[in-house]
Design a protein around this motif. Sequence first.
Motif, PDB file in Angstrom:
ATOM      1  N   PHE A  50     -20.112  98.345  82.501  1.00 35.99           N
ATOM      2  CA  PHE A  50     -20.425  99.267  83.466  1.00 35.99           C
ATOM      3  C   PHE A  50     -20.559 100.855  83.319  1.00 35.99           C
ATOM      4  O   PHE A  50     -19.574 101.115  82.610  1.00 35.99           O
ATOM      5  CB  PHE A  50     -19.704  99.012  84.703  1.00 35.99           C
ATOM      6  N   LEU A 102     -16.828 106.916  83.851  1.00 39.77           N
ATOM      7  CA  LEU A 102     -16.218 106.175  83.544  1.00 39.77           C
ATOM      8  C   LEU A 102     -16.782 104.827  83.049  1.00 39.77           C
ATOM      9  O   LEU A 102     -17.897 104.395  83.661  1.00 39.77           O
ATOM     10  CB  LEU A 102     -15.227 105.528  84.689  1.00 39.77           C
ATOM     11  N   ARG A 148     -16.120  93.882  81.736  1.00 36.96           N
ATOM     12  CA  ARG A 148     -15.375  92.518  82.397  1.00 36.96           C
ATOM     13  C   ARG A 148     -15.760  91.212  81.451  1.00 36.96           C
ATOM     14  O   ARG A 148     -16.744  91.451  80.877  1.00 36.96           O
ATOM     15  CB  ARG A 148     -15.973  92.615  83.574  1.00 36.96           C
ATOM     16  N   GLN A 206     -12.146  94.566  86.248  1.00 36.69           N
ATOM     17  CA  GLN A 206     -12.685  95.311  85.235  1.00 36.69           C
ATOM     18  C   GLN A 206     -11.561  96.193  84.259  1.00 36.69           C
ATOM     19  O   GLN A 206     -10.547  96.430  85.037  1.00 36.69           O
ATOM     20  CB  GLN A 206     -13.638  96.314  85.826  1.00 36.69           C
ATOM     21  N   PHE A 213     -11.071  99.619  82.316  1.00 35.94           N
ATOM     22  CA  PHE A 213     -11.717 100.877  82.388  1.00 35.94           C
ATOM     23  C   PHE A 213     -11.224 101.752  81.093  1.00 35.94           C
ATOM     24  O   PHE A 213     -10.090 101.539  80.495  1.00 35.94           O
ATOM     25  CB  PHE A 213     -11.301 101.807  83.757  1.00 35.94           C
ATOM     26  N   GLY A 214     -12.139 102.335  80.520  1.00 29.23           N
ATOM     27  CA  GLY A 214     -11.890 103.663  79.639  1.00 29.23           C
ATOM     28  C   GLY A 214     -11.286 104.968  80.159  1.00 29.23           C
ATOM     29  O   GLY A 214     -11.103 104.776  81.565  1.00 29.23           O
ATOM     30  N   ASP A 215     -10.907 105.782  79.502  1.00 31.77           N
ATOM     31  CA  ASP A 215      -9.837 106.965  80.154  1.00 31.77           C
ATOM     32  C   ASP A 215     -11.001 107.961  80.726  1.00 31.77           C
ATOM     33  O   ASP A 215     -10.312 109.012  81.153  1.00 31.77           O
ATOM     34  CB  ASP A 215      -9.096 107.721  78.867  1.00 31.77           C
ATOM     35  N   GLY A 216     -12.283 107.775  80.531  1.00 30.12           N
ATOM     36  CA  GLY A 216     -13.392 108.754  81.234  1.00 30.12           C
ATOM     37  C   GLY A 216     -13.743 109.803  80.226  1.00 30.12           C
ATOM     38  O   GLY A 216     -13.131 110.252  79.338  1.00 30.12           O
ATOM     39  N   TYR A 231      -6.448  98.944  92.035  1.00 30.48           N
ATOM     40  CA  TYR A 231      -6.245  99.793  90.651  1.00 30.48           C
ATOM     41  C   TYR A 231      -5.473 101.051  90.959  1.00 30.48           C
ATOM     42  O   TYR A 231      -5.602 101.852  92.099  1.00 30.48           O
ATOM     43  CB  TYR A 231      -7.534 100.169  90.039  1.00 30.48           C
ATOM     44  N   GLN A 243      -6.991 109.949  83.671  1.00 28.92           N
ATOM     45  CA  GLN A 243      -6.859 108.832  82.960  1.00 28.92           C
ATOM     46  C   GLN A 243      -7.981 107.764  83.700  1.00 28.92           C
ATOM     47  O   GLN A 243      -8.607 108.177  84.740  1.00 28.92           O
ATOM     48  CB  GLN A 243      -5.590 108.019  83.162  1.00 28.92           C
ATOM     49  N   GLY A 244      -8.407 106.398  83.152  1.00 26.84           N
ATOM     50  CA  GLY A 244      -9.212 105.822  83.746  1.00 26.84           C
ATOM     51  C   GLY A 244      -8.337 104.930  84.596  1.00 26.84           C
ATOM     52  O   GLY A 244      -7.168 105.096  84.887  1.00 26.84           O
ATOM     53  N   LEU A 245      -9.032 103.830  85.455  1.00 28.68           N
ATOM     54  CA  LEU A 245      -8.224 102.942  86.320  1.00 28.68           C
ATOM     55  C   LEU A 245      -7.652 101.607  85.569  1.00 28.68           C
ATOM     56  O   LEU A 245      -8.024 101.257  84.823  1.00 28.68           O
ATOM     57  CB  LEU A 245      -9.162 102.534  87.367  1.00 28.68           C
TER      58      LEU A 245
END
Lengths: 114, 114
Positions: free
Chosen positions: A33, A90, A94, A103, A105-108, B36, B42-44
């Motif tokens: 995503f 972001l 999943r 899900q 997540f990456g750090d953005g 979350y 940071q990411g989630l």
Amino acid sequence: DVKVTQSSRYLVKRTGEKVFLECVQDMDHENMFWYRQDPGLGLRLIYFSYDVKMKEKGDIPEGYSVSREKKERFSLILESASTNQTSMYLCASRRDRTSNQPQHFGDGTRLSIL
Amino acid sequence: AQSVTQPDIHITVSEGASLELRCNYSYGATPYLFWYVQSPGQGLQLLLKYFSGDTLVQGIKGFEAEFKRSQSSFNLRKPSVHWSDAAEYFCAVGISGGSYIPTFGRGTSLIVHP
């Protein structure tokens, strides 16, 4: 542990440039995503992919495209960057298409378009 | 379509005080529910999830959440807040069928005073 890696934490680009944001996950997840996050608006879904070579539009796909040539990599492309695309982006993955899976997540990537 | 409401945009608590973050959802059947946390920059990160069974769910970092079907709520709680809990908290609901795409609330920003 699942690792979702976004290639850049911070990125500065100019209006009209073609911008690539890269995301790689290491757990053989089927779904990936792309979201953008803006203050007061929460997370908005741009595009998602159920599996390699597949892509689906999310809620705000205009001005963006994606590529998923390999299962582990999901790229977000800003065809012609504009200042209103300045945002935090972001990436998430999943395991598969069952809604009880969370899900990851990456750090953005904080993207600034000048 | 499902929806998620986090009524509080900001919550301020003192360190050591108890915490409750509210989440209400709208969905016809039993949803899959997630909380979350997003630390600055940071990411989630997944705190906890509810699929079925015991309505009181334990998560990481000392958090718990209770699913109340009659109130369509999934509130997050912690008995004693630490300064490191200052972050953005997101509630999300997943459903079976359709696009299997979770819906996120707009988030609650937690501020912790020493």
